[in-house]
Design a protein around this motif. Sequence first.
Motif, mmCIF file in Angstrom:
data_model
loop_
_atom_site.group_PDB
_atom_site.id
_atom_site.type_symbol
_atom_site.label_atom_id
_atom_site.label_comp_id
_atom_site.label_asym_id
_atom_site.label_seq_id
_atom_site.Cartn_x
_atom_site.Cartn_y
_atom_site.Cartn_z
ATOM 1 N N ALA A 1 127.308 21.388 -62.603
ATOM 2 C CA ALA A 1 126.388 22.379 -63.161
ATOM 3 C C ALA A 1 127.182 23.452 -63.907
ATOM 4 C CB ALA A 1 125.550 22.992 -62.044
ATOM 5 N N VAL A 2 128.327 23.814 -63.353
ATOM 6 C CA VAL A 2 129.263 24.675 -64.087
ATOM 7 C C VAL A 2 130.208 23.728 -64.811
ATOM 8 C CG1 VAL A 2 131.014 26.470 -63.898
ATOM 9 C CG2 VAL A 2 129.058 26.466 -62.320
ATOM 10 N N LEU A 3 129.922 23.488 -66.103
ATOM 11 C CA LEU A 3 130.636 22.451 -66.861
ATOM 12 C C LEU A 3 132.149 22.670 -66.868
ATOM 13 C CD1 LEU A 3 128.863 21.522 -70.223
ATOM 14 C CD2 LEU A 3 129.597 19.988 -68.382
ATOM 15 N N ALA A 4 132.555 23.918 -66.783
ATOM 16 C CA ALA A 4 133.977 24.255 -66.909
ATOM 17 C C ALA A 4 134.733 24.084 -65.593
ATOM 18 C CB ALA A 4 134.128 25.682 -67.416
ATOM 19 N N THR A 5 134.309 23.108 -64.763
ATOM 20 C CA THR A 5 135.013 22.847 -63.505
ATOM 21 C C THR A 5 135.439 21.385 -63.452
ATOM 22 O OG1 THR A 5 132.883 22.445 -62.397
ATOM 23 C CG2 THR A 5 133.838 24.646 -62.165
ATOM 24 N N GLY A 6 136.653 21.134 -62.987
ATOM 25 C CA GLY A 6 137.171 19.775 -62.868
ATOM 26 C C GLY A 6 137.117 19.279 -61.435
ATOM 27 N N GLU A 7 137.777 18.152 -61.189
ATOM 28 C CA GLU A 7 137.760 17.545 -59.855
ATOM 29 C C GLU A 7 138.934 16.577 -59.739
ATOM 30 O OE1 GLU A 7 133.896 16.430 -58.663
ATOM 31 O OE2 GLU A 7 134.535 15.508 -56.786
ATOM 32 N N ILE A 8 139.416 16.386 -58.514
ATOM 33 C CA ILE A 8 140.441 15.365 -58.226
ATOM 34 C C ILE A 8 139.823 14.278 -57.358
ATOM 35 C CG2 ILE A 8 142.559 14.894 -56.940
ATOM 36 C CD1 ILE A 8 143.354 16.367 -59.301
ATOM 37 N N TYR A 9 140.036 13.021 -57.742
ATOM 38 C CA TYR A 9 139.606 11.869 -56.947
ATOM 39 C C TYR A 9 140.847 11.074 -56.542
ATOM 40 C CZ TYR A 9 134.498 11.753 -57.801
ATOM 41 O OH TYR A 9 133.158 12.003 -57.820
ATOM 42 N N TYR A 10 140.890 10.650 -55.290
ATOM 43 C CA TYR A 10 142.026 9.857 -54.779
ATOM 44 C C TYR A 10 141.467 8.649 -54.032
ATOM 45 C CZ TYR A 10 146.294 8.854 -52.032
ATOM 46 O OH TYR A 10 147.386 8.256 -51.443
ATOM 47 N N ALA A 11 141.717 7.458 -54.555
ATOM 48 C CA ALA A 11 141.182 6.233 -53.927
ATOM 49 C C ALA A 11 142.030 5.857 -52.717
ATOM 50 C CB ALA A 11 141.163 5.098 -54.942
ATOM 51 N N LEU A 12 141.373 5.626 -51.594
ATOM 52 C CA LEU A 12 142.066 5.328 -50.335
ATOM 53 C C LEU A 12 141.982 3.854 -49.965
ATOM 54 C CD1 LEU A 12 140.654 8.384 -48.355
ATOM 55 C CD2 LEU A 12 142.919 8.181 -49.384
ATOM 56 N N ARG A 13 140.859 3.234 -50.246
ATOM 57 C CA ARG A 13 140.670 1.812 -49.933
ATOM 58 C C ARG A 13 139.776 1.192 -50.994
ATOM 59 N NH1 ARG A 13 141.452 0.234 -44.459
ATOM 60 N NH2 ARG A 13 140.052 -1.503 -44.862
ATOM 61 N N GLY A 14 139.999 -0.098 -51.267
ATOM 62 C CA GLY A 14 139.090 -0.831 -52.134
ATOM 63 C C GLY A 14 139.520 -0.869 -53.590
ATOM 64 N N GLN A 15 138.614 -1.408 -54.412
ATOM 65 C CA GLN A 15 138.861 -1.655 -55.839
ATOM 66 C C GLN A 15 137.691 -1.093 -56.635
ATOM 67 O OE1 GLN A 15 141.237 -3.731 -57.359
ATOM 68 N NE2 GLN A 15 142.335 -4.155 -55.456
#
Length: 193
Positions: A93-107
């Motif tokens: 909703a606040v477009l000027a915000t990012g995020e970190i994603y870290y995959a732990l299991r799977g494809q």
Amino acid sequence: MLTLPIPFVLSLADEAVMSRYDSHTVRRLSSMTGYYQAAEAFTALLTVEDALHYEVYGIDRPAVAGELISGITRLFPGKVGHEYFMTKGHYHAVLATGEIYYALRGQGMMVMETPEGEWRVEPFAAGQVVYVPPRWAHRTVNTGDEALLFFWVCPADAGHDYGTIAERGFRKIVVEVEGTPTILDNPRWSPSC
Ligand code: S6P
Ligand code: ZN
């Protein structure tokens, strides 16, 4: 307001969970109505069972600048027609915000795009980190045979805009073609909202 450090354990065992969480959000297949291309295949699956599609465990924090929220998402495997199971996807909703994603299991893959028309689809298998910059809508797709489990962190005041994606979808979809996850143009994508 001073808030306190929060230690917790994130187990990578088969039924990976966090030793502490504040919220548990469950998305069943029925909540994905309208998201997949193959409406008949979707209805057929739903007739069998309104199965758990994905779930999110979160550490909630006050929605103020400076605080971070984090958690894990478990996205189950499967396909609707040829299209792999996926999350709804959202803009912040606040477009000027990012995020970190870290995959732990799977494809899987991460599908991303901006309001200006940039798009990226990045591999997202165990061990992979994806930095989602400000302005990029994001969706996770499970292209494997087991649950896709990932950890995410974003600003607590980012909020969610689900409506834009719910109405027009992403520009790209991920489908199985001759046994291979393949990125295609979304035939139903519409710029009209
Ligand atoms: C929140 C973050 C994730 C997703 C979750 C479910 O900013 O990106 O916690 O909410 O993976 O996906 P969705 O698209 O249903 O929010
Ligand atoms: Zn997000």
